[in-house]
Design a protein around this motif. Structure first.
Motif, PDB file in Angstrom:
ATOM      1  N   LEU A  87     -48.943 -20.587 -24.437  1.00 55.81           N
ATOM      2  CA  LEU A  87     -48.418 -19.912 -25.433  1.00 55.81           C
ATOM      3  C   LEU A  87     -46.959 -20.605 -25.881  1.00 55.81           C
ATOM      4  CD1 LEU A  87     -49.543 -16.344 -24.381  1.00 55.81           C
ATOM      5  CD2 LEU A  87     -50.519 -17.923 -26.367  1.00 55.81           C
ATOM      6  N   LYS A  88     -46.438 -20.440 -27.005  1.00 53.75           N
ATOM      7  CA  LYS A  88     -45.159 -20.913 -27.463  1.00 53.75           C
ATOM      8  C   LYS A  88     -44.154 -19.885 -27.507  1.00 53.75           C
ATOM      9  CE  LYS A  88     -42.955 -24.208 -30.517  1.00 53.75           C
ATOM     10  NZ  LYS A  88     -42.942 -25.052 -31.651  1.00 53.75           N
ATOM     11  N   CYS A  89     -43.086 -20.035 -26.827  1.00 45.58           N
ATOM     12  CA  CYS A  89     -41.858 -19.207 -27.060  1.00 45.58           C
ATOM     13  C   CYS A  89     -41.221 -18.946 -28.298  1.00 45.58           C
ATOM     14  CB  CYS A  89     -40.837 -19.507 -26.005  1.00 45.58           C
ATOM     15  SG  CYS A  89     -39.340 -18.589 -25.708  1.00 45.58           S
ATOM     16  N   GLY A  90     -40.967 -17.858 -28.549  1.00 47.37           N
ATOM     17  CA  GLY A  90     -40.611 -18.105 -30.039  1.00 47.37           C
ATOM     18  C   GLY A  90     -41.299 -17.540 -31.235  1.00 47.37           C
ATOM     19  N   SER A  91     -42.680 -18.125 -30.956  1.00 48.03           N
ATOM     20  CA  SER A  91     -43.928 -17.688 -32.082  1.00 48.03           C
ATOM     21  C   SER A  91     -44.989 -16.929 -31.439  1.00 48.03           C
ATOM     22  CB  SER A  91     -44.171 -19.153 -32.547  1.00 48.03           C
ATOM     23  OG  SER A  91     -44.925 -19.949 -31.306  1.00 48.03           O
ATOM     24  N   ASP A  92     -45.224 -17.139 -30.114  1.00 51.44           N
ATOM     25  CA  ASP A  92     -46.365 -16.586 -29.524  1.00 51.44           C
ATOM     26  C   ASP A  92     -46.090 -15.253 -28.811  1.00 51.44           C
ATOM     27  OD1 ASP A  92     -48.281 -18.062 -30.690  1.00 51.44           O
ATOM     28  OD2 ASP A  92     -48.129 -19.672 -29.204  1.00 51.44           O
ATOM     29  N   PHE A  93     -44.727 -15.681 -28.105  1.00 53.41           N
ATOM     30  CA  PHE A  93     -44.341 -14.585 -27.256  1.00 53.41           C
ATOM     31  C   PHE A  93     -42.811 -14.751 -27.085  1.00 53.41           C
ATOM     32  CE2 PHE A  93     -44.294 -17.941 -24.512  1.00 53.41           C
ATOM     33  CZ  PHE A  93     -43.261 -18.085 -23.746  1.00 53.41           C
ATOM     34  N   PHE A  94     -41.958 -13.641 -26.694  1.00 54.17           N
ATOM     35  CA  PHE A  94     -40.591 -13.573 -27.109  1.00 54.17           C
ATOM     36  C   PHE A  94     -39.809 -13.547 -25.534  1.00 54.17           C
ATOM     37  CE2 PHE A  94     -43.131 -11.735 -30.438  1.00 54.17           C
ATOM     38  CZ  PHE A  94     -42.904 -12.647 -31.214  1.00 54.17           C
ATOM     39  N   LEU A  95     -38.705 -14.344 -25.536  1.00 54.57           N
ATOM     40  CA  LEU A  95     -38.167 -14.122 -24.269  1.00 54.57           C
ATOM     41  C   LEU A  95     -36.560 -14.424 -24.329  1.00 54.57           C
ATOM     42  CD1 LEU A  95     -38.323 -14.861 -21.163  1.00 54.57           C
ATOM     43  CD2 LEU A  95     -38.448 -17.342 -21.641  1.00 54.57           C
ATOM     44  N   ALA A  96     -35.678 -13.334 -23.436  1.00 52.00           N
ATOM     45  CA  ALA A  96     -34.462 -13.183 -23.855  1.00 52.00           C
ATOM     46  C   ALA A  96     -33.786 -12.902 -22.400  1.00 52.00           C
ATOM     47  CB  ALA A  96     -34.269 -11.991 -24.896  1.00 52.00           C
ATOM     48  N   PHE A  97     -32.528 -13.055 -22.417  1.00 49.28           N
ATOM     49  CA  PHE A  97     -31.525 -12.448 -21.319  1.00 49.28           C
ATOM     50  C   PHE A  97     -30.788 -11.461 -21.824  1.00 49.28           C
ATOM     51  CE2 PHE A  97     -28.050 -12.573 -18.335  1.00 49.28           C
ATOM     52  CZ  PHE A  97     -28.534 -12.448 -17.036  1.00 49.28           C
ATOM     53  N   SER A  98     -30.652 -10.452 -20.967  1.00 45.09           N
ATOM     54  CA  SER A  98     -29.671  -9.276 -21.314  1.00 45.09           C
ATOM     55  C   SER A  98     -29.401  -8.714 -20.102  1.00 45.09           C
ATOM     56  CB  SER A  98     -30.481  -8.232 -22.047  1.00 45.09           C
ATOM     57  OG  SER A  98     -29.427  -7.050 -22.410  1.00 45.09           O
ATOM     58  N   PRO A  99     -28.250  -9.001 -19.425  1.00 47.76           N
ATOM     59  CA  PRO A  99     -27.476  -8.919 -18.408  1.00 47.76           C
ATOM     60  C   PRO A  99     -27.374  -7.253 -18.124  1.00 47.76           C
ATOM     61  CG  PRO A  99     -25.634  -9.707 -19.524  1.00 47.76           C
ATOM     62  CD  PRO A  99     -27.157  -9.902 -20.264  1.00 47.76           C
ATOM     63  N   GLU A 100     -27.913  -7.040 -16.936  1.00 45.04           N
ATOM     64  CA  GLU A 100     -27.414  -5.509 -16.485  1.00 45.04           C
ATOM     65  C   GLU A 100     -25.971  -5.252 -16.150  1.00 45.04           C
ATOM     66  OE1 GLU A 100     -26.232  -4.691 -13.578  1.00 45.04           O
ATOM     67  OE2 GLU A 100     -26.400  -6.361 -12.283  1.00 45.04           O
ATOM     68  N   ARG A 101     -25.687  -4.153 -16.780  1.00 47.59           N
ATOM     69  CA  ARG A 101     -24.287  -3.801 -16.556  1.00 47.59           C
ATOM     70  C   ARG A 101     -24.053  -2.452 -15.667  1.00 47.59           C
ATOM     71  NH1 ARG A 101     -21.673  -5.215 -22.478  1.00 47.59           N
ATOM     72  NH2 ARG A 101     -20.682  -7.156 -21.724  1.00 47.59           N
ATOM     73  N   VAL A 102     -24.601  -2.401 -14.479  1.00 49.18           N
ATOM     74  CA  VAL A 102     -24.572  -1.008 -13.673  1.00 49.18           C
ATOM     75  C   VAL A 102     -23.562  -1.127 -12.738  1.00 49.18           C
ATOM     76  CG1 VAL A 102     -25.909  -0.015 -11.940  1.00 49.18           C
ATOM     77  CG2 VAL A 102     -27.259  -1.020 -14.021  1.00 49.18           C
ATOM     78  N   ASP A 103     -22.862  -0.009 -12.855  1.00 50.94           N
ATOM     79  CA  ASP A 103     -21.563   0.324 -11.859  1.00 50.94           C
ATOM     80  C   ASP A 103     -21.899   1.463 -11.323  1.00 50.94           C
ATOM     81  OD1 ASP A 103     -19.168   0.056 -10.634  1.00 50.94           O
ATOM     82  OD2 ASP A 103     -17.986   0.932 -12.328  1.00 50.94           O
ATOM     83  N   PRO A 104     -22.471   1.306 -10.041  1.00 51.41           N
ATOM     84  CA  PRO A 104     -22.888   2.441  -9.009  1.00 51.41           C
ATOM     85  C   PRO A 104     -21.870   3.491  -8.946  1.00 51.41           C
ATOM     86  CG  PRO A 104     -23.703   0.335  -8.004  1.00 51.41           C
ATOM     87  CD  PRO A 104     -22.835   0.062  -9.149  1.00 51.41           C
ATOM     88  N   GLY A 105     -22.083   4.848  -9.113  1.00 56.14           N
ATOM     89  CA  GLY A 105     -21.181   5.707  -9.016  1.00 56.14           C
ATOM     90  C   GLY A 105     -20.054   6.136  -9.875  1.00 56.14           C
ATOM     91  N   ASN A 106     -20.284   5.242 -11.044  1.00 55.53           N
ATOM     92  CA  ASN A 106     -19.375   5.403 -12.260  1.00 55.53           C
ATOM     93  C   ASN A 106     -19.747   6.620 -13.080  1.00 55.53           C
ATOM     94  OD1 ASN A 106     -18.107   5.255 -14.641  1.00 55.53           O
ATOM     95  ND2 ASN A 106     -17.569   3.082 -14.484  1.00 55.53           N
ATOM     96  N   LYS A 107     -18.768   7.849 -13.176  1.00 53.14           N
ATOM     97  CA  LYS A 107     -19.160   9.003 -13.813  1.00 53.14           C
ATOM     98  C   LYS A 107     -19.175   8.814 -15.480  1.00 53.14           C
ATOM     99  CE  LYS A 107     -19.952  10.690  -9.590  1.00 53.14           C
ATOM    100  NZ  LYS A 107     -21.228  10.731  -9.183  1.00 53.14           N
ATOM    101  N   GLN A 108     -18.477   7.660 -15.669  1.00 50.27           N
ATOM    102  CA  GLN A 108     -18.110   7.773 -17.207  1.00 50.27           C
ATOM    103  C   GLN A 108     -19.123   6.895 -17.884  1.00 50.27           C
ATOM    104  OE1 GLN A 108     -14.391   6.500 -18.393  1.00 50.27           O
ATOM    105  NE2 GLN A 108     -14.560   6.850 -20.285  1.00 50.27           N
ATOM    106  N   TYR A 109     -19.496   5.708 -17.267  1.00 47.88           N
ATOM    107  CA  TYR A 109     -20.263   4.728 -18.132  1.00 47.88           C
ATOM    108  C   TYR A 109     -21.589   4.534 -17.099  1.00 47.88           C
ATOM    109  CZ  TYR A 109     -16.535   3.498 -21.114  1.00 47.88           C
ATOM    110  OH  TYR A 109     -15.603   3.645 -22.112  1.00 47.88           O
ATOM    111  N   ASN A 110     -22.675   4.344 -17.857  1.00 50.07           N
ATOM    112  CA  ASN A 110     -24.047   3.940 -16.996  1.00 50.07           C
ATOM    113  C   ASN A 110     -24.763   3.229 -17.941  1.00 50.07           C
ATOM    114  OD1 ASN A 110     -24.972   5.788 -19.263  1.00 50.07           O
ATOM    115  ND2 ASN A 110     -24.666   7.642 -17.954  1.00 50.07           N
ATOM    116  N   VAL A 111     -26.237   3.109 -17.648  1.00 50.36           N
ATOM    117  CA  VAL A 111     -26.924   2.097 -18.654  1.00 50.36           C
ATOM    118  C   VAL A 111     -27.137   2.576 -19.910  1.00 50.36           C
ATOM    119  CG1 VAL A 111     -29.275   1.315 -18.766  1.00 50.36           C
ATOM    120  CG2 VAL A 111     -28.393   1.552 -16.358  1.00 50.36           C
ATOM    121  N   LYS A 112     -27.080   3.686 -20.191  1.00 48.08           N
ATOM    122  CA  LYS A 112     -27.468   4.437 -21.491  1.00 48.08           C
ATOM    123  C   LYS A 112     -26.151   4.064 -22.378  1.00 48.08           C
ATOM    124  CE  LYS A 112     -29.939   7.888 -21.482  1.00 48.08           C
ATOM    125  NZ  LYS A 112     -30.325   9.508 -21.276  1.00 48.08           N
TER     126      LYS A 112
END
Length: 448
Positions: free
Chosen positions: A163-188
């Motif tokens: 299978l070919k990337c970009g036409s048959d399937f789709f691949l990306a990188f999106s870095p996690e930004r998790v800060d454990p214990g942070n009461k203001q900012y979360n994944v959402k």
């Protein structure tokens, strides 16, 4: 960099998948149910998707399927409700990937014994996905890694299927930004960066996150940009913490209170951002990620002098804490050998239950090596193992406080009654400035 805008792309498979994503009919998988994966899986379920989590640890899978939470940043009721509603399920059976439209990979990226990147978990996860890869599938890597991983490591594994990337399937990188214990900012509610192998890949991945998160989604030109920006985020923190630690070392020699210096500098409303010293760096990201960047830079004949120096300063802080302990005990005509020392907090940061790379563990090991009798308390860590020796958290009582020769505050948990601790302790070495509010008994406190 562009903020994501909904729209169709010139690819029928991509348009179909985007439509499924927008209509919340896409079936979503999350590989790795740890500190990053489980919060992401729950948020995707809450957003309305049918989510299947994958993990090699049967205990984790059983807990998720029973609605039992084991990650501090996950809301207990949300996990329980999503499981009860049939929106979230976990499994160890990777064959179920073949029924999914989207797979997000959130597995560990540690260092090996030579402090070089270890992509074992990323590669093995990619191979498992590749065995079940089908047309129209989106795969997103969220694990922090060096620039080039998505295109150089994952793309060949997936394209080996024909299978070919970009036409048959789709691949990306999106870095996690998790800060454990942070009461203001979360994944959402934390803004998301997405970089696809092709523009179509970027659009499909950005569509996913824009329908899951409550924050903005930003598109960058490639996975390499997204991979590097995450390393830069954590290197920025590493370097600035090292500067604060170096300032603390200088202030010790000069007889100046480093915390007062930083507080004074913080009064400037522009051009300054406060970072604070401590007993060393902990967690899976800040001590490790800069070394991923430093390692990759060598491929281009570039030596990252600032990163290497910062790592040297931060890595040396546990030894410095032991050196200060020597000096404190010496003032009371006591030897570190044979002294009973209580450490308060072994988690790597306050109010969480994570001991990964915690500097407190190294402090304990170094003190024990010098002959000290070390005990600890941490309400979040009832048991820990250091160099094969098991330690159990001791209850903080007046008897315990009075029975030790020195107390070292290595993690400034909010739950501690610092007034009572200082009042009943013989002496306190505060590496976190947790006792700054205490006016009485200041002669019993020494801060880093």
């Amino acid at each position: 960099m562009n903020k994501y805008q909904p729209g169709h792309v010139d690819n029928e498979l991509a348009d179909d998948l985007i439509q499924k994503i927008e209509q919340k009919t896409a079936k979503v998988g999350v590989v790795g149910l740890g500190y990053v994966g489980l919060p992401l899986a729950v948020d995707k379920a809450v957003a309305g998707y049918q989510v299947l989590g994958f993990d090699v640890q049967e205990k984790r899978v059983a807990m998720v399927n029973s609605g039992i939470n084991y990650i501090g940043d996950v809301v207990d009721t949300e996990l329980r409700d999503m499981v009860s509603a049939g929106k979230l399920r976990a499994t160890t059976d990777y064959d179920e990937i073949k029924n999914l439209d989207v797979v997000t990979v959130c597995v560990p990226t540690p260092l090996d014994k030579n402090k070089q990147p270890d992509l074992t978990f990323v590669r093995s996860s990619a191979q498992e996905v590749a065995k079940r890869l089908h047309k129209g599938m989106l795969i997103v890597l969220e694990s922090t890694t060096y620039p080039g991983t998505t295109e150089e490591e994952l793309k060949p594994i997936f394209e080996a299927t024909g299978l070919k990337c970009g036409s048959d399937f789709f691949l990306a990188f999106s870095p996690e930004r998790v800060d454990p214990g942070n009461k203001q900012y979360n994944v959402k509610n934390t803004p998301k960066v997405v970089g696809g192998v092709t523009p179509t890949c970027t659009k499909v991945a950005a569509a996913l996150y824009s329908n899951v998160l409550q924050s903005d989604v930003f598109e960058v030109s490639s996975p390499r940009v997204a991979e590097l920006e995450k390393l830069y985020e954590n290197t920025f923190r590493n370097v600035n913490i090292a500067l604060a630690n170096e300032l603390a070392l200088m202030c010790d020699r000069m007889g100046i209170n480093v915390w007062e210096v930083i507080d004074a500098a913080s009064t400037k409303p522009y051009g300054f951002m406060p970072f604070y010293p401590g007993p060393g760096l902990g967690g899976h990201c800040i001590p490790i990620d800069p070394l991923y960047l430093s390692w990759k830079a060598k491929e281009y004949d570039y030596y990252t002098k600032m990163i290497e120096t910062s790592a040297e300063i931060n890595d040396g802080m546990p030894e410095y804490i032991v050196d200060r302990t020597y000096r404190i005990l010496n003032r009371f005509k006591k030897s570190i050998n044979g002294s009973r020392i209580l450490l308060l907090g072994v988690a790597y940061k306050k109010d969480i239950d994570d001991i990964r790379e915690s500097p407190a563990l190294r402090v304990i090991a170094l003190l024990e090596k010098e002959g000290a009798n070390v005990v600890y308390n941490d309400p979040y860590i009832p048991v820990c193992s250091i160099n094969g020796k098991e330690y159990r958290s001791e209850e903080v009582t007046e008897d315990l406080l009075e029975s030790v020769d020195l107390i070292i505050i290595t993690t400034d948990h909010s739950i501690y009654d610092y007034d009572s601790i200082v009042e009943n302790a013989p002496f306190v070495f505060d590496t976190r400035n947790a006792t700054r509010h205490i006016a009485q008994n200041r002669d019993k406190i020494e801060v880093l």
